[in-house]
Design a protein around this motif. Sequence first.
Motif, mmCIF file in Angstrom:
data_model
loop_
_atom_site.group_PDB
_atom_site.id
_atom_site.type_symbol
_atom_site.label_atom_id
_atom_site.label_comp_id
_atom_site.label_asym_id
_atom_site.label_seq_id
_atom_site.Cartn_x
_atom_site.Cartn_y
_atom_site.Cartn_z
ATOM 1 N N VAL A 32 -73.580 36.841 114.363
ATOM 2 C CA VAL A 32 -73.109 37.555 113.168
ATOM 3 C C VAL A 32 -73.027 36.626 111.958
ATOM 4 C CG1 VAL A 32 -71.115 38.751 112.164
ATOM 5 C CG2 VAL A 32 -71.931 39.377 114.432
ATOM 6 N N THR A 33 -72.738 35.347 112.194
ATOM 7 C CA THR A 33 -72.642 34.400 111.078
ATOM 8 C C THR A 33 -74.000 33.916 110.589
ATOM 9 O OG1 THR A 33 -72.379 32.554 112.632
ATOM 10 C CG2 THR A 33 -70.364 33.587 111.802
ATOM 11 N N LEU A 34 -75.077 34.282 111.298
ATOM 12 C CA LEU A 34 -76.413 33.894 110.852
ATOM 13 C C LEU A 34 -76.787 34.753 109.651
ATOM 14 C CD1 LEU A 34 -78.858 32.068 111.664
ATOM 15 C CD2 LEU A 34 -79.775 34.079 112.855
ATOM 16 N N PRO A 35 -77.011 34.136 108.478
ATOM 17 C CA PRO A 35 -77.308 34.926 107.276
ATOM 18 C C PRO A 35 -78.503 35.848 107.470
ATOM 19 C CG PRO A 35 -76.908 32.622 106.724
ATOM 20 C CD PRO A 35 -76.997 32.699 108.210
ATOM 21 N N VAL A 36 -78.548 36.905 106.703
ATOM 22 C CA VAL A 36 -79.608 37.906 106.862
ATOM 23 C C VAL A 36 -80.991 37.286 106.681
ATOM 24 C CG1 VAL A 36 -80.634 39.994 105.877
ATOM 25 C CG2 VAL A 36 -78.166 39.880 106.263
ATOM 26 N N ASP A 37 -81.167 36.418 105.684
ATOM 27 C CA ASP A 37 -82.497 35.850 105.457
ATOM 28 C C ASP A 37 -82.955 34.999 106.638
ATOM 29 O OD1 ASP A 37 -80.584 33.876 104.854
ATOM 30 O OD2 ASP A 37 -81.871 32.908 103.383
ATOM 31 N N LEU A 38 -82.022 34.254 107.234
ATOM 32 C CA LEU A 38 -82.380 33.457 108.402
ATOM 33 C C LEU A 38 -82.570 34.343 109.625
ATOM 34 C CD1 LEU A 38 -80.099 30.301 108.002
ATOM 35 C CD2 LEU A 38 -82.510 30.584 107.413
ATOM 36 N N SER A 39 -81.803 35.410 109.727
ATOM 37 C CA SER A 39 -81.993 36.363 110.816
ATOM 38 C C SER A 39 -83.389 36.969 110.752
ATOM 39 C CB SER A 39 -80.943 37.475 110.748
ATOM 40 O OG SER A 39 -79.637 36.973 110.916
ATOM 41 N N VAL A 40 -83.820 37.316 109.538
ATOM 42 C CA VAL A 40 -85.146 37.900 109.341
ATOM 43 C C VAL A 40 -86.232 36.914 109.749
ATOM 44 C CG1 VAL A 40 -86.800 38.615 107.564
ATOM 45 C CG2 VAL A 40 -84.482 39.570 107.584
ATOM 46 N N ALA A 99 -82.124 42.823 118.375
ATOM 47 C CA ALA A 99 -82.916 41.649 118.000
ATOM 48 C C ALA A 99 -82.887 40.593 119.097
ATOM 49 C CB ALA A 99 -82.415 41.073 116.684
ATOM 50 N N LEU A 100 -81.733 40.368 119.712
ATOM 51 C CA LEU A 100 -81.639 39.399 120.815
ATOM 52 C C LEU A 100 -82.465 39.856 122.007
ATOM 53 C CD1 LEU A 100 -77.963 38.092 121.146
ATOM 54 C CD2 LEU A 100 -80.013 36.782 120.576
ATOM 55 N N TYR A 101 -82.366 41.136 122.320
ATOM 56 C CA TYR A 101 -83.153 41.705 123.422
ATOM 57 C C TYR A 101 -84.645 41.535 123.139
ATOM 58 C CZ TYR A 101 -85.392 45.636 125.942
ATOM 59 O OH TYR A 101 -86.219 46.435 126.688
ATOM 60 N N ALA A 110 -88.474 45.373 115.590
ATOM 61 C CA ALA A 110 -88.717 46.230 114.429
ATOM 62 C C ALA A 110 -87.576 47.208 114.209
ATOM 63 C CB ALA A 110 -90.029 46.993 114.613
ATOM 64 N N SER A 111 -86.826 47.504 115.263
ATOM 65 C CA SER A 111 -85.644 48.350 115.150
ATOM 66 C C SER A 111 -84.409 47.541 114.740
ATOM 67 C CB SER A 111 -85.388 49.047 116.493
ATOM 68 O OG SER A 111 -84.120 49.667 116.523
ATOM 69 N N GLY A 112 -84.245 46.375 115.351
ATOM 70 C CA GLY A 112 -83.027 45.601 115.144
ATOM 71 C C GLY A 112 -82.939 44.888 113.809
ATOM 72 N N LEU A 113 -84.049 44.324 113.338
ATOM 73 C CA LEU A 113 -83.990 43.528 112.109
ATOM 74 C C LEU A 113 -83.603 44.349 110.877
ATOM 75 C CD1 LEU A 113 -87.016 41.109 112.686
ATOM 76 C CD2 LEU A 113 -84.571 40.613 112.936
ATOM 77 N N ARG A 121 -92.138 43.871 106.973
ATOM 78 C CA ARG A 121 -91.887 42.686 106.156
ATOM 79 C C ARG A 121 -91.380 43.077 104.765
ATOM 80 N NH1 ARG A 121 -93.951 37.807 106.641
ATOM 81 N NH2 ARG A 121 -94.786 37.930 104.518
ATOM 82 N N LYS A 122 -91.941 44.143 104.198
ATOM 83 C CA LYS A 122 -91.484 44.599 102.880
ATOM 84 C C LYS A 122 -90.038 45.083 102.954
ATOM 85 C CE LYS A 122 -92.647 47.770 99.122
ATOM 86 N NZ LYS A 122 -93.604 48.819 98.650
ATOM 87 N N LYS A 123 -89.723 45.804 103.997
ATOM 88 C CA LYS A 123 -88.362 46.312 104.181
ATOM 89 C C LYS A 123 -87.362 45.166 104.330
ATOM 90 C CE LYS A 123 -88.104 49.820 106.902
ATOM 91 N NZ LYS A 123 -88.080 50.647 108.135
ATOM 92 N N LEU A 124 -87.809 44.072 104.949
ATOM 93 C CA LEU A 124 -86.925 42.938 105.229
ATOM 94 C C LEU A 124 -86.925 41.884 104.128
ATOM 95 C CD1 LEU A 124 -87.885 42.371 108.977
ATOM 96 C CD2 LEU A 124 -85.856 43.546 108.090
ATOM 97 N N ASP A 125 -87.794 42.024 103.129
ATOM 98 C CA ASP A 125 -87.973 40.979 102.113
ATOM 99 C C ASP A 125 -88.254 39.644 102.805
ATOM 100 O OD1 ASP A 125 -88.147 39.814 99.622
ATOM 101 O OD2 ASP A 125 -85.990 39.469 99.432
ATOM 102 N N ALA A 126 -89.284 39.649 103.637
ATOM 103 C CA ALA A 126 -89.603 38.517 104.510
ATOM 104 C C ALA A 126 -90.165 37.332 103.729
ATOM 105 C CB ALA A 126 -90.627 38.968 105.543
ATOM 106 N N PRO A 127 -90.110 36.131 104.330
ATOM 107 C CA PRO A 127 -90.767 34.966 103.721
ATOM 108 C C PRO A 127 -92.216 35.280 103.397
ATOM 109 C CG PRO A 127 -89.397 34.263 105.556
ATOM 110 C CD PRO A 127 -89.399 35.762 105.574
#
Length: 360
Positions: free
Chosen positions: A157-165, A219-221, A200-203, A296-302
């Motif tokens: 939970v403490t992992l920021p969204v951008d790093l999670s993505v 995402a872990l699964y 694709a569901s979890g992120l 990737r667009k939905k997530l604002d990916a690198p």
Amino acid sequence: MSLAFDHVTLGQRVLFGSGKAAENVAAEAARLGAARVMVIASDRESGIAKAVTAGIEVALVHDDVAMHVPVETAERARAAAKEAGVDLMVCVGGGSTTGLAKAVALTTGLPIVAVPTTYAGSEATNVWGLTAGARKTTGVDDRVLPVTVVYDAALTVTLPVDLSVASGLNGLAHCIDSLWAPRADPINAAMAAEGIRALASGLPAIGAEPSALAGREQALYGAYLSAVAFASAGSGMHHKICHVLGGTFNLPHAQTHATVLPYVLAFNAPAAPEAAARIAAAFGAEDALEGLQALRKKLDAPRALADYGFTEDGIAEAVAVALPAIPESNPRSVTEASLAAILRAALTGADPKTLAYELD
């Protein structure tokens, strides 16, 4: 058409449950009869590591962790483990932390209980990596496979969204590469497809509600499935490129994988229609690349390697190092020119659809 393949499933225990990490780590330490436990965690993860290992006796806490596991860092950890008489390692963190534990296990045979806090997936593979002289070397050895993985979505939970993505897209790269890697087979393909679906569901759920556990559990699964598929299928074109970018140019692991992925997919998909169809279906899309790009667009990916320090000057060296490592089984022949085009497009974040047409 008859099926014929040779599949190996790695032996590993998986304990999955939000809020149960400390309980599960203590149970595993007891089951393994550990008396001298070495906890490996970076400074950033020290609080989580302390909480996770609260129920066991800890002989040594080691926080000297570095990206891409430099050989010198591995040697210091090995010496510390030997001096402390360690009989079990508990690693708490992301891929760098797990990688360091693996480096110790490679030469000592010490068992590992891995507690991931990202979606790297390294915890479910028997693949190790070490960097020396700006070159990253990887290998496969069953000694480095953690005996147990303790998954707890609450720890992410403490992992920021951008790093999670970025971390989750690294998992997606494991899945996609597994579909045309040297040992691809129907079993790891099925796991890879389910891994794509779960990620694709979890992120997006993580992006919408970062503190909720449901998306992080998915995402872990998905990350676990991606790693199991990767361990079985082997390292394909995507990973060979990214290992060079990481080891030679010290680019960040997850962000590099997240950035390069659409370009390798655009390159390989036309020559691997069955794999591309499976990827598309897992995304719930008509086309594999369109499914990935929509996510990737939905997530604002690198988007561009230039954002992480890579430059045009590095392309020739990257091509020279990576090209000989790309498997002959890759569905499409790779040349110096095509690999340079892929890297140039990834450098700037160019549209991968354009790349696909240029390389036809």
